[in-house]
Design a protein around this motif. Structure first.
Motif, mmCIF file in Angstrom:
data_model
loop_
_atom_site.group_PDB
_atom_site.id
_atom_site.type_symbol
_atom_site.label_atom_id
_atom_site.label_comp_id
_atom_site.label_asym_id
_atom_site.label_seq_id
_atom_site.Cartn_x
_atom_site.Cartn_y
_atom_site.Cartn_z
ATOM 1 N N ALA A 304 0.896 -1.308 0.107
ATOM 2 C CA ALA A 304 -0.046 -0.024 -0.011
ATOM 3 C C ALA A 304 0.959 1.259 -0.038
ATOM 4 C CB ALA A 304 -0.765 0.078 1.187
ATOM 5 N N LEU A 305 1.863 1.350 0.594
ATOM 6 C CA LEU A 305 2.835 2.324 0.633
ATOM 7 C C LEU A 305 3.583 2.605 -0.544
ATOM 8 C CD1 LEU A 305 4.297 4.544 2.327
ATOM 9 C CD2 LEU A 305 6.115 2.825 2.906
ATOM 10 N N TRP A 306 3.932 1.446 -1.442
ATOM 11 C CA TRP A 306 4.350 1.601 -2.599
ATOM 12 C C TRP A 306 3.316 2.274 -3.601
ATOM 13 C CZ3 TRP A 306 9.492 1.800 -3.554
ATOM 14 C CH2 TRP A 306 10.192 1.062 -2.980
ATOM 15 N N VAL A 307 2.355 1.904 -3.395
ATOM 16 C CA VAL A 307 1.224 2.362 -4.311
ATOM 17 C C VAL A 307 0.812 3.760 -4.115
ATOM 18 C CG1 VAL A 307 -1.171 2.118 -4.997
ATOM 19 C CG2 VAL A 307 -0.070 0.068 -4.575
ATOM 20 N N LEU A 308 1.014 4.407 -2.914
ATOM 21 C CA LEU A 308 0.836 5.790 -2.529
ATOM 22 C C LEU A 308 2.030 6.561 -3.035
ATOM 23 C CD1 LEU A 308 -0.720 8.057 -1.088
ATOM 24 C CD2 LEU A 308 0.542 7.161 0.875
ATOM 25 N N ILE A 309 3.234 5.855 -3.072
ATOM 26 C CA ILE A 309 4.255 6.632 -3.585
ATOM 27 C C ILE A 309 4.068 6.780 -4.938
ATOM 28 C CG2 ILE A 309 6.737 6.670 -3.879
ATOM 29 C CD1 ILE A 309 7.099 5.219 -0.841
ATOM 30 N N PHE A 310 3.754 5.653 -5.838
ATOM 31 C CA PHE A 310 3.618 5.646 -7.039
ATOM 32 C C PHE A 310 2.539 6.716 -7.474
ATOM 33 C CE2 PHE A 310 2.022 4.266 -11.183
ATOM 34 C CZ PHE A 310 3.441 4.070 -12.031
ATOM 35 N N VAL A 311 1.550 6.756 -6.993
ATOM 36 C CA VAL A 311 0.344 7.665 -7.364
ATOM 37 C C VAL A 311 0.713 8.995 -7.132
ATOM 38 C CG1 VAL A 311 -1.964 8.412 -6.651
ATOM 39 C CG2 VAL A 311 -1.418 6.023 -6.781
ATOM 40 N N VAL A 312 1.513 9.184 -6.045
ATOM 41 C CA VAL A 312 1.945 10.669 -5.965
ATOM 42 C C VAL A 312 3.050 11.228 -6.675
ATOM 43 C CG1 VAL A 312 3.393 12.417 -4.494
ATOM 44 C CG2 VAL A 312 1.332 10.800 -3.441
ATOM 45 N N VAL A 313 3.930 10.345 -7.226
ATOM 46 C CA VAL A 313 5.176 10.430 -8.204
ATOM 47 C C VAL A 313 4.296 10.757 -9.904
ATOM 48 C CG1 VAL A 313 7.201 9.685 -9.446
ATOM 49 C CG2 VAL A 313 6.889 9.567 -6.803
ATOM 50 N N TYR A 314 3.419 9.641 -9.880
ATOM 51 C CA TYR A 314 2.985 9.728 -11.374
ATOM 52 C C TYR A 314 2.188 10.969 -11.459
ATOM 53 C CZ TYR A 314 0.159 8.911 -15.676
ATOM 54 O OH TYR A 314 -0.539 8.724 -16.915
ATOM 55 N N GLN A 315 1.238 11.627 -10.453
ATOM 56 C CA GLN A 315 0.432 12.849 -10.683
ATOM 57 C C GLN A 315 1.410 13.918 -10.856
ATOM 58 O OE1 GLN A 315 -2.651 12.761 -10.549
ATOM 59 N NE2 GLN A 315 -2.778 14.939 -10.455
ATOM 60 N N GLN A 316 2.633 14.008 -10.093
ATOM 61 C CA GLN A 316 3.432 15.126 -10.366
ATOM 62 C C GLN A 316 3.927 14.944 -11.867
ATOM 63 O OE1 GLN A 316 3.756 17.557 -8.344
ATOM 64 N NE2 GLN A 316 2.345 16.145 -6.958
ATOM 65 N N PHE A 317 4.302 13.724 -12.389
ATOM 66 C CA PHE A 317 4.801 13.857 -13.823
ATOM 67 C C PHE A 317 3.450 14.080 -14.742
ATOM 68 C CE2 PHE A 317 4.331 10.726 -17.492
ATOM 69 C CZ PHE A 317 5.383 11.358 -18.330
ATOM 70 N N GLU A 318 2.144 13.743 -14.323
ATOM 71 C CA GLU A 318 1.127 14.058 -15.385
ATOM 72 C C GLU A 318 0.832 15.569 -15.172
ATOM 73 O OE1 GLU A 318 -3.434 13.571 -14.438
ATOM 74 O OE2 GLU A 318 -2.633 11.835 -15.385
ATOM 75 N N ASN A 319 0.890 16.326 -14.350
ATOM 76 C CA ASN A 319 0.798 17.724 -14.000
ATOM 77 C C ASN A 319 1.571 18.488 -14.836
ATOM 78 O OD1 ASN A 319 -1.547 17.161 -12.554
ATOM 79 N ND2 ASN A 319 -0.552 17.440 -10.686
ATOM 80 N N TYR A 320 2.783 18.193 -14.638
ATOM 81 C CA TYR A 320 3.970 19.142 -15.228
ATOM 82 C C TYR A 320 4.640 18.676 -16.389
ATOM 83 C CZ TYR A 320 4.021 21.120 -10.534
ATOM 84 O OH TYR A 320 3.636 21.675 -9.436
ATOM 85 N N MET A 321 4.286 17.606 -16.945
ATOM 86 C CA MET A 321 4.805 17.124 -18.354
ATOM 87 C C MET A 321 3.896 16.747 -19.287
ATOM 88 S SD MET A 321 8.506 15.297 -17.133
ATOM 89 C CE MET A 321 8.936 15.255 -18.997
ATOM 90 N N LEU A 322 2.958 15.665 -18.801
ATOM 91 C CA LEU A 322 2.025 15.211 -19.783
ATOM 92 C C LEU A 322 0.890 15.869 -20.147
ATOM 93 C CD1 LEU A 322 1.588 12.404 -21.126
ATOM 94 C CD2 LEU A 322 0.256 11.672 -19.184
ATOM 95 N N GLN A 323 0.193 16.364 -18.936
ATOM 96 C CA GLN A 323 -0.902 17.252 -19.382
ATOM 97 C C GLN A 323 -0.816 18.655 -19.988
ATOM 98 O OE1 GLN A 323 -3.432 17.856 -15.644
ATOM 99 N NE2 GLN A 323 -4.685 19.172 -16.662
ATOM 100 N N PRO A 324 0.300 19.288 -19.868
ATOM 101 C CA PRO A 324 0.389 20.605 -20.801
ATOM 102 C C PRO A 324 0.509 20.212 -22.263
ATOM 103 C CG PRO A 324 1.652 20.682 -18.642
ATOM 104 C CD PRO A 324 1.156 19.344 -18.802
ATOM 105 N N LYS A 325 1.177 19.105 -22.638
ATOM 106 C CA LYS A 325 1.564 18.807 -23.943
ATOM 107 C C LYS A 325 0.316 18.308 -24.659
ATOM 108 C CE LYS A 325 6.237 17.718 -23.476
ATOM 109 N NZ LYS A 325 7.384 16.643 -23.562
#
Length: 404
Positions: A304-325
């Motif tokens: 569960a902790l690994w899933v939480l870390i991955f969700v937070v990291v992926y959310q930052q990647f999506e907000n700053y790199m994927l979604q703007p493009k």
């Protein structure tokens, strides 16, 4: 000189003593004799009462039809979203009604498959929890007996639970709440049917609806209406399609993680994360990550902790790199404007307003942008956030003051 009628009546009204009594006070409060009500006053009163009655009737009708109006609004935006796909099929020789039916059939199959998979997953987890409840209860009882030196037995706990008053009341309330749940389910199905029918009509008869709307407008207004309609189709369709693409990428990424951790129902959980995180604004990410974390916790707490870390990291990647493009061309609005529009839409229409707020604001911004005249910005350092040399800061001003 001939006496008037009034002077002629004075002797007749004289008293026997020869004195004349004072004239009686006017009965109309000082108004001139023979004064009448203005002719416009009754009409104004009737008109005011009629306006009040029409306003009350319109307010009552609006509150009675607010649910239908919201359903029509949802159907209109859904028709705008599928308009590009329907128009593409119609341009390749397919009838517009058949193209709309095929698009709706594909959406219905996808939604039904997702709901079925999610329901089977939840049912399996509930069955697993029910089957493992005695083991959980035994572990809790052993911990209590070891820690507090008691002699609690599982049979005694089960008997107390079965014969308790709160369980009996809970069962009775649950039995009475079944009717409420059934009514809500039927109401939801009727609402979905209403939205589907209206959206099918808007998508299948889109050209006819535009012609009917333009037929009551002058040519200059017709061009503006058609242009606004085209912008709404582009922005709404672009927003939903970009969200769908990001949901696909998010689902694949989370599926890889869940499959690597051997989490059960990894495909369903990946689809859940992708859809909920993209189509529920603001809080969708947290709702999407809660269910995989809960399932992972049943396997191992560290998962569960690994899933939480991955969700937070992926959310930052999506907000700053994927979604703007992906949304730069489809929905080009500032993040602060998007966040404010979501809050305003939620306050006005709830979850529906939060979903359609961003495409609505993007459409309005693109439509008004054509009528706002823009000028070239002067090359001034203050435009870029730099201060001029002559202004100085607060410390410089204090030094100059002491120097004087």
């Amino acid at each position: 000189m001939a006496p008037t009628d009034e002077t002629a009546q004075v002797p007749q009204q004289a008293s026997p003593l020869g004195t004349t009594p004072p004239p009686p006070p006017p009965s109309d409060g000082g108004a001139a004799p023979g004064a009448r009500m203005p002719r416009w006053l009754p009409r104004a009163m009737v008109l005011a009462l009629a306006l009040v009655a029409v306003f009350q009737l319109g307010s009552w009708a609006f509150h009675q039809l607010i649910g239908l109006l919201i359903n029509i609004l949802i159907a209109f935006f859904l028709a705008l979203a599928i308009e590009p796909a329907v128009s593409w099929m119609a341009a390749h020789g397919m009838r517009r009604g058949l193209a709309t039916f095929l698009v709706f059939l594909g959406l219905a199959i996808a939604v039904a498959g997702f709901v079925t998979l999610l329901g089977s997953m939840l049912a399996g987890q509930i069955i697993k929890m029910v089957e493992g409840f005695p083991g959980y209860l035994d572990s809790v009882i052993n911990w209590i007996n070891t820690t507090f030196h008691t002699h609690v037995r599982r049979v005694d706990v089960q008997d107390s639970l079965v014969h308790s008053d709160w369980l009996r009341k809970y069962v009775q309330n649950g039995a009475t709440g079944v009717l409420d749940v059934s009514a809500q389910v039927l109401g939801g199905l009727f609402q979905l049917l209403t939205i589907g029918l209206f959206s099918f009509y808007f998508a299948a008869d889109g050209p006819r609806l535009r012609r009917a709307l333009c037929s009551v407008l002058p040519p200059a207004r017709q061009a503006e209406v058609l242009r606004a309609w085209e912008i709404a189709v582009d922005k709404t369709g672009g927003y939903l399609y970009s969200r769908g693409l990001m949901a696909l990428i998010s689902g694949v990424a989370h599926y890889v993680l869940l499959q690597a951790l051997s989490i059960p129902y990894a495909p369903v959980l990946a689809v859940w994360v992708g859809l909920v995180s993209q189509f529920i604004p603001t809080i969708g990410t947290y709702l999407a990550g809660a269910l995989p974390m809960l399932i992972a916790f049943t396997v191992a707490p560290w998962y569960a902790l690994w899933v939480l870390i991955f969700v937070v990291v992926y959310q930052q990647f999506e907000n700053y790199m994927l979604q703007p493009k992906l949304t730069a061309r489809s929905v080009d609005i500032h993040p602060a404007v998007a966040f404010g529009s979501v809050i305003a839409g939620t306050a006005l229409l709830g979850a529906v307003g939060a979903l359609i707020a961003i495409p609505a604001v993007a459409t309005l911004q693109a439509f008004l942008g054509a009528y706002v005249k823009r000028y070239d910005v002067t090359d001034d350092p203050r435009v870029h956030g730099h201060r001029t040399r002559g202004s100085g800061g607060l410390t410089t001003r204090v030094r100059r003051l002491f120097a004087r």
